[in-house]
Scaffold this active site. Structure first.
Site, PDB file in Angstrom:
ATOM      1  N   GLU A   1       1.524   7.101 -40.736  1.00 59.13           N
ATOM      2  CA  GLU A   1       2.258   6.490 -41.854  1.00 59.13           C
ATOM      3  C   GLU A   1       1.436   4.906 -41.994  1.00 59.13           C
ATOM      4  O   GLU A   1       1.406   4.619 -42.945  1.00 59.13           O
ATOM      5  CB  GLU A   1       3.711   5.811 -41.258  1.00 59.13           C
ATOM      6  CG  GLU A   1       4.698   6.985 -41.213  1.00 59.13           C
ATOM      7  CD  GLU A   1       4.608   8.086 -39.946  1.00 59.13           C
ATOM      8  OE1 GLU A   1       3.753   7.973 -39.193  1.00 59.13           O
ATOM      9  OE2 GLU A   1       5.445   9.222 -40.204  1.00 59.13           O
TER      10      GLU A   1
ATOM     11  N   ARG B   1       6.606   1.871 -38.241  1.00 62.20           N
ATOM     12  CA  ARG B   1       5.478   1.962 -37.635  1.00 62.20           C
ATOM     13  C   ARG B   1       4.093   1.418 -38.601  1.00 62.20           C
ATOM     14  O   ARG B   1       3.229   1.196 -38.155  1.00 62.20           O
ATOM     15  CB  ARG B   1       4.965   3.540 -37.347  1.00 62.20           C
ATOM     16  CG  ARG B   1       3.617   3.649 -36.612  1.00 62.20           C
ATOM     17  CD  ARG B   1       3.697   5.093 -36.105  1.00 62.20           C
ATOM     18  NE  ARG B   1       4.513   5.339 -34.712  1.00 62.20           N
ATOM     19  CZ  ARG B   1       4.535   6.388 -34.024  1.00 62.20           C
ATOM     20  NH1 ARG B   1       3.451   7.349 -34.399  1.00 62.20           N
ATOM     21  NH2 ARG B   1       4.984   6.520 -33.057  1.00 62.20           N
TER      22      ARG B   1
ATOM     23  N   LYS C   1       4.609  29.002 -33.908  1.00 66.16           N
ATOM     24  CA  LYS C   1       5.948  28.367 -34.130  1.00 66.16           C
ATOM     25  C   LYS C   1       6.975  29.464 -34.690  1.00 66.16           C
ATOM     26  O   LYS C   1       6.812  30.454 -35.525  1.00 66.16           O
ATOM     27  CB  LYS C   1       5.607  27.524 -35.294  1.00 66.16           C
ATOM     28  CG  LYS C   1       6.821  26.315 -35.256  1.00 66.16           C
ATOM     29  CD  LYS C   1       6.194  25.198 -36.247  1.00 66.16           C
ATOM     30  CE  LYS C   1       6.917  23.943 -36.008  1.00 66.16           C
ATOM     31  NZ  LYS C   1       6.391  22.702 -36.547  1.00 66.16           N
TER      32      LYS C   1
HETATM   33  C1  LIG Z   1       5.900   8.984 -36.588  1.00 68.36           C
HETATM   34  C2  LIG Z   1       6.497  10.193 -37.008  1.00 68.36           C
HETATM   35  N1  LIG Z   1       6.402  10.503 -38.216  1.00 68.36           N
HETATM   36  C3  LIG Z   1       6.815  11.775 -38.740  1.00 68.36           C
HETATM   37  C4  LIG Z   1       7.583  12.489 -38.142  1.00 68.36           C
HETATM   38  C5  LIG Z   1       8.384  13.835 -38.229  1.00 68.36           C
HETATM   39  N2  LIG Z   1       7.908  15.016 -37.635  1.00 68.36           N
HETATM   40  C6  LIG Z   1       8.506  15.424 -36.724  1.00 68.36           C
HETATM   41  S1  LIG Z   1       8.014  16.668 -35.879  1.00 68.36           S
HETATM   42  C7  LIG Z   1       6.608  16.439 -36.759  1.00 68.36           C
HETATM   43  C8  LIG Z   1       5.512  17.484 -36.726  1.00 68.36           C
HETATM   44  C9  LIG Z   1       4.958  17.927 -35.352  1.00 68.36           C
HETATM   45  O1  LIG Z   1       3.954  18.884 -35.365  1.00 68.36           O
HETATM   46  P1  LIG Z   1       3.376  18.957 -33.933  1.00 68.36           P
HETATM   47  O2  LIG Z   1       3.084  17.944 -33.189  1.00 68.36           O
HETATM   48  O3  LIG Z   1       2.265  20.132 -34.039  1.00 68.36           O
HETATM   49  O4  LIG Z   1       4.628  19.613 -33.257  1.00 68.36           O
HETATM   50  P2  LIG Z   1       5.173  21.358 -33.598  1.00 68.36           P
HETATM   51  O5  LIG Z   1       6.483  20.826 -34.343  1.00 68.36           O
HETATM   52  O6  LIG Z   1       4.338  21.903 -34.435  1.00 68.36           O
HETATM   53  O7  LIG Z   1       5.456  21.969 -32.271  1.00 68.36           O
HETATM   54  C10 LIG Z   1       6.813  15.590 -37.998  1.00 68.36           C
HETATM   55  C11 LIG Z   1       5.863  15.322 -38.917  1.00 68.36           C
HETATM   56  C12 LIG Z   1       7.884  11.908 -36.517  1.00 68.36           C
HETATM   57  N3  LIG Z   1       8.584  12.573 -35.758  1.00 68.36           N
HETATM   58  N4  LIG Z   1       7.049  10.774 -36.300  1.00 68.36           N
END
Ligand SMILES: Cc1ncc(C[n+]2csc(CCOP(=O)(O)OP(=O)(O)O)c2C)c(N)n1
Length: 644
Positions: free
Chosen positions: A366, A394, A281
């Site tokens: 959630e 959700r 990242k």
């Molecule tokens: C249901 C939900 N909860 C929280 C989030 C906030 N959120 C956005 S991206 C993320 C992390 C995603 O991590 P990953 O899938 O590993 O993707 P990366 O950013 O590391 O590429 C979170 C918690 C979301 N988008 N959807």
């Protein structure tokens, strides 16, 4: 090079050197543009090579690429002809921060909520199979963070059941959600990551044993026959394969040839395949790499070179809540905090620092957070579940039945409530007031300023025999709006000269309401502004108060349908009070991405406009709000049209 890429087909004939050059240019472009507008910089810097490889091996849009969450789709947008739109990234007229069908045929899923992509992909793959479109492959790009969400596992369970499903699952493993990904799955992926020995061992065995006369080949075959057993010893990747999903990897996610090699094998496999890609990242941008907490997961407007914010943000709603919870935590050992993978953004990081044993990051879960909170309350704790308003959607069933039905003393703190704007339709927190309005036993507060956040949080934590919820918006907190007088828990913020209109202000719109009342006074209309603070249950004294006025107007930062205005109307109706109620709020529409202020302007939620309405309504005997009478749009694309 980047400016010459108009569509994925332009990538096909490029040499390795040209691809390297293109990757470098994409990174520079992203750093420059995203720093100007804010957005998901770290995740996109991590998927540059992966996205190039995907578009070289597969043929989008014939093959469908679904990005989980969608925040990492900037590179995909650049490679599919949308470079110009980045000038206004996440602003009106520019590209959206998430995939958007109206922008491109290469965007299929308009998401932003995590962990849905595997279900989408499973559905699309099954649809292709049943509609004679077997030549189309579905590729699902899902992060290790998104894999912590329950929906991902519901999908995997179904995908694995169909051995012929043409589905390539690319796990983009950067070890992080916002912060490091937590839980058993993260540990498992890390085992896969670090035990690369297996493939090497098999290559070695093949090379050496096949050359060994007579016994070599049978030994190799035996070893291969025992493959699973050996694999489990050397690289315990059994989990995916036990499910029935072929596993390839781990693959270096910054080596285009290596990714392409794996994707080609996956494409030809003929059944569900998982390609485990390791990425970094924030790759290629020192300030992002050095940001230990979040690797620039999401940035505001920053200096492109240093990554430092360009303007100093005032105190935010989040930090008011965050500081107060830490204070409460010192006196109340029963108070615990739960986040769904958003420790920093919800402000629970300070609580975690002070009370690590009482803080739980459950992953992007959630639903689990909500039900686990009910369990903790049963065991004698008072959990504070801090989530963004949009993500509570959700966990509605869990809120209703696991928490509210059990009258569990759980406090939900919803950040980013109301119109958030930049992140598009699915990130607005405009449904919470309507959704929570139908949950029995739940108490809901909408504080108007920092002082009220502190106050309602303390009041909420004193309620142990029912769930409570506090919602506040994104950004800098309003200056405190002093109370003129408090009657039965209702704050009077502005007292009109005459009893023309009672303006009920919900939450952070209070300043707008007071300013509009002051302007209306100059035009001879008497408007009294009140803030009930707790909007569920509504204080009965609201009825007594309203009796004295000719009209009641309610202003709220949420959808009008089923919102507080409609609850107030019902309360009046049931109390036999015949006073017209007008409502100012958000219409039942999906709001395209734009600045919050722009959207409010479009909706007429400005001091000037509200003043005009107050003046009109005060003299309007029949009080028919024509806007309210308009039929719902019949055209399904209606919601994509500009708001005005
Ligand atoms: C249901 C939900 N909860 C929280 C989030 C906030 N959120 C956005 S991206 C993320 C992390 C995603 O991590 P990953 O899938 O590993 O993707 P990366 O950013 O590391 O590429 C979170 C918690 C979301 N988008 N959807």
């Amino acid at each position: 090079m980047l400016s010459q890429i108009k569509s994925p087909s332009d990538l096909k004939g490029l040499s390795n050197a040209q691809l390297d050059q293109l990757s470098t240019e994409i990174r520079s472009f992203l750093i420059e543009q995203v720093s100007k507008s804010g957005g998901h910089l770290g995740p996109n810097l991590g998927v540059v090579e992966l996205t190039i490889a995907l578009h070289r091996i597969f043929q989008s849009p014939k093959d469908v690429i679904v990005f989980d969450t969608g925040h990492q789709s900037y590179v995909h947008k650049l490679l599919t002809g949308r470079i110009a739109g980045f000038e206004k990234l996440r602003q009106r007229g520019g590209v959206a921060g998430y995939p958007n069908r109206s922008e491109s045929e290469h965007d299929v899923v308009e998401n932003s909520h995590a962990s849905t992509a595997l279900s989408w992909s499973d559905g699309i793959a099954k649809g292709f199979a049943l509609t004679n479109q077997q030549d189309r492959t579905v590729i699902c790009v899902v992060g290790d963070g998104a894999l912590t969400g329950g929906m991902s596992w519901e999908a995997l369970n179904n995908i694995a059941a169909n051995k012929k499903e043409k589905l390539v699952i690319v796990v983009n493993d950067n070890e992080r959600s916002y912060s490091p990904t937590i839980g058993g799955l993260a540990t498992y992926l890390s085992t896969l990551r670090t035990t690369r020995g297996y493939e090497k061992f098999l290559d070695w065995g093949k090379g050496v044993l096949e050359k060994t006369p007579v016994v070599g080949q049978p030994i190799y075959e035996t070893l291969h026959g025992m493959k699973k057993g050996i694999k489990d010893i050397i690289a315990p990747q059994g989990m995916f394969e036990d499910l029935g999903i072929k596993y390839f990897g781990p693959v270096d996610g910054h080596d285009i040839s290596a990714i392409e090699h794996a994707l080609l094998s996956a494409k030809d496999f003929g059944g569900p395949v998982l390609v485990h890609v390791i990425t970094e990242k924030g790759r290629g941008h020192a300030p992002a790499i050095n940001d230990e907490a979040e690797k620039f997961h999401a940035v505001g407007v920053v200096d492109a070179e240093t990554g430092q914010p360009l303007s100093k943000a005032g105190q935010s709603w989040t930090s008011v809540f965050s500081d107060e919870l830490v204070k409460i935590g010192a006196k109340r050992s029963d108070v615990v905090a739960i986040t769904a993978a958003m420790m920093g953004p919800t402000g629970l990081d300070k609580f975690e620092k002070a009370y690590p044993d009482r803080t739980f990051d459950v992953g992007i879960a959630e639903q689990h957070a909500t039900t686990a909170a009910a369990g903790m309350a049963y065991a004698g704790l008072h959990p504070v579940v801090a989530v963004y308003s949009t993500f509570l959607n959700r966990a509605f069933d869990q809120l209703l039945l696991d928490v509210a039905l059990h009258k569990a003393g759980v406090t939900f703190v919803l950040d980013r409530a109301g119109i958030t704007g930049d992140d598009g339709p699915s990130h607005n927190g405009i449904w919470d007031l309507a959704l929570t309005g139908i949950v029995p036993t739940l108490h809901v507060a909408a504080p108007r300023d920092g002082e009220r956040v502190r106050e309602t949080l303390r009041e909420a934590l004193d309620i142990s025999n029912a769930p409570t919820l506090i919602r506040f918006p994104k950004g800098a907190v309003n200056p405190d709006i002093p109370v003129f007088e408090r009657r039965d828990g209702i704050d009077v913020l502005y007292r009109g000269e005459s009893a023309d209109i009672l303006l009920v202000s919900i939450g952070a719109f209070a300043q707008v309401a007071v300013d509009a009342a002051a302007q209306a006074y100059r035009e001879g209309v008497g408007v009294t502004v009140i803030d009930p603070r707790w909007v569920k249950p509504l204080p009965k004294s609201l009825v007594t108060m309203a009796q004295r006025y000719k009209k009641v107007v309610v202003i709220e930062d949420g959808i009008k349908h089923g919102g507080i205005a409609s609850t107030i109307s019902e309360l009046f109706r049931e109390s036999g009070l015949n006073v017209p109620v007008h409502s100012i709020g958000v219409p039942l529409e999906f709001l395209e991405h734009a600045k919050r202020a722009q959207i409010l302007e479009d909706l007429g939620i400005t001091v000037q406009n509200i003043t005009r309405s107050l003046v009109t309504w005060s003299s309007d005997e029949f009080s028919v709000d024509t806007k309210e009478e308009m039929p719902l749009p019949l055209d399904e694309n209606e919601h994509r049209k500009p708001l005005r």
